[in-house]
Design a protein around this motif. Structure first.
Motif, mmCIF file in Angstrom:
data_model
loop_
_atom_site.group_PDB
_atom_site.id
_atom_site.type_symbol
_atom_site.label_atom_id
_atom_site.label_comp_id
_atom_site.label_asym_id
_atom_site.label_seq_id
_atom_site.Cartn_x
_atom_site.Cartn_y
_atom_site.Cartn_z
ATOM 1 N N ILE A 1 0.843 -1.200 0.000
ATOM 2 C CA ILE A 1 0.000 0.000 0.000
ATOM 3 C C ILE A 1 0.877 1.248 0.000
ATOM 4 N N THR B 1 -4.382 1.822 -5.826
ATOM 5 C CA THR B 1 -4.033 0.924 -4.721
ATOM 6 C C THR B 1 -5.215 0.042 -4.338
ATOM 7 N N CYS C 1 -5.565 -3.976 -2.930
ATOM 8 C CA CYS C 1 -6.602 -4.381 -1.977
ATOM 9 C C CYS C 1 -7.678 -5.258 -2.587
ATOM 10 N N VAL D 1 -2.380 6.503 2.294
ATOM 11 C CA VAL D 1 -2.472 5.160 2.870
ATOM 12 C C VAL D 1 -3.682 5.064 3.794
ATOM 13 N N VAL E 1 -6.871 4.840 1.792
ATOM 14 C CA VAL E 1 -7.050 3.492 1.263
ATOM 15 C C VAL E 1 -7.672 2.590 2.325
#
Length: 361
Positions: A59, A76, A81, A132, A135
């Protein structure tokens, strides 16, 4: 390609670790009394192992600052994911073709500009933290309330998001990380009350608050208090504070809507986003009456993003129902139903439509 990258990263890391451990042992034999040298080698190993989790490494790697934040996050979510293009498009409130084009363009940019995709150094982690966190937040949201499918919850997604945020909290202690953790804890506290035995959705107003997990509420509220007392306001801590106000109300009618509206004001100063405005319009309607909320909603419906968002019409329908404008409510419920892709939400909306139709007979 990502599997190959993961394997390559693991192989390189293992070789580096073995090299450093071997080197460390040699130096310890030769300089057994030199504690300063041993300490420096041990610190180098610790720095190299700063991100111990493969998923978290990927990530951070994929959230490359050469791409815009929205593109970083979308790419991402898709490539690391495992969320579908449809799920991500729903999270961004954009069409599937638009999102797909963004991802294709991002991949082309990576290839043509030869953007180096490697695990960031320790000092580069902070600059990637916001992406991050977003996400992880969107992975959790998809697990907490699925954008489509037969189930409201996707436990493996919420569990993975929580696992990553706990790791991140250890790696980079930060108010944003703590705020996201608090938000997850407070959302999780209501898990048992959100569905009935048939898997049907129970709205917040009708939930049995005795089923709420008081231990998770206490943990989440404690984190929120610590963050706010520290003087740091982040989008995640403010969202967590809103959830904390709901959690502290013994009954729906005891909810401190004034405080919630104030928190939404602060949140909108950080993120002027149409979904936040939609949520605030609900709080204003609860404080000032349905008609006040509907006036705000009328202007929000001019936003193209909200025009394709099923919850916009679900909110409108609920406020029209509360205002006893039943025919308009029925129309709005049908609009929401036409846009909903999730079965528990569909069943809930159909039940609401039946109730309105009975009133109109």
């Amino acid at each position: 390609p990502w599997l190959i990258s993961t394997g390559r990263f693991k192989a390189i890391d293992r070789l580096r670790r073995e090299s450093r451990f071997s080197s460390l042992e040699q130096h310890r034999e030769k300089y057994d009394q030199d504690t300063e040298l041993s300490a420096s080698f041990e610190q180098e190993i610790l720095d190299q192992e700063s991100i111990e989790d493969d998923q978290l490494r990927l990530i951070f790697t994929c959230c490359h600052p050469s791409l815009s934040q929205n593109v970083q996050v979308a790419l991402t979510l898709r490539e690391v994911c495992g969320l579908t293009t449809e799920q991500i498009a729903q999270a961004f409130l954009i069409s599937v073709p638009t999102l797909a084009q963004r991802i294709v363009r991002a991949k082309s940019k990576i290839k043509n500009a030869r953007i180096p995709y490697k695990i960031p150094e320790q000092e580069q982690l902070v600059e990637r933290l916001q992406s991050v966190l977003r996400v992880i937040y969107l992975v959790y949201n998809e697990g907490y309330s699925a954008s489509s499918g037969d189930q409201l919850l996707s436990q493996h997604l919420t569990n993975e998001a929580k696992r990553l945020v706990y790791l991140l909290n250890d790696l980079l202690p930060d108010e944003q990380v703590s705020g996201l953790l608090a938000l997850m804890l407070l959302h999780d506290s209501r898990a048992k009350a959100r569905l009935n035995e048939n898997g049907d959705l129970i709205p917040l107003e009708e939930q049995d608050r005795n089923l709420w997990d008081q231990s998770l509420i206490e943990q989440g509220c404690q984190l929120v208090t610590q963050i706010l007392e520290g003087g740091s306001l982040t989008a995640y801590s403010l969202q967590a504070a809103i959830s904390a106000v709901h959690a502290e109300a013994k009954h729906f009618n005891d909810t401190d809507w004034e405080q919630i509206i104030g928190l939404y004001d602060a949140l909108l100063r950080l993120e002027n986003n149409p979904v936040i405005q939609l949520n605030q319009s609900v709080a204003i309607a609860m404080r000032d009456g349905a008609e006040a909320g509907l006036i705000l909603l009328e202007s929000l419906l001019k936003d193209k993003q909200l025009q394709s968002y099923h919850l916009t019409y679900a909110v409108q329908a609920d406020l029209l129902r509360r205002a006893e404008r039943y025919e308009e409510a029925l129309s709005a419920y049908h609009q929401a139903l036409g846009l909903t892709q999730q079965q528990p939400e569909k069943r809930f909306l159909k039940r609401q439509i039946l109730k309105i139709e009975k009133k109109l007979k």
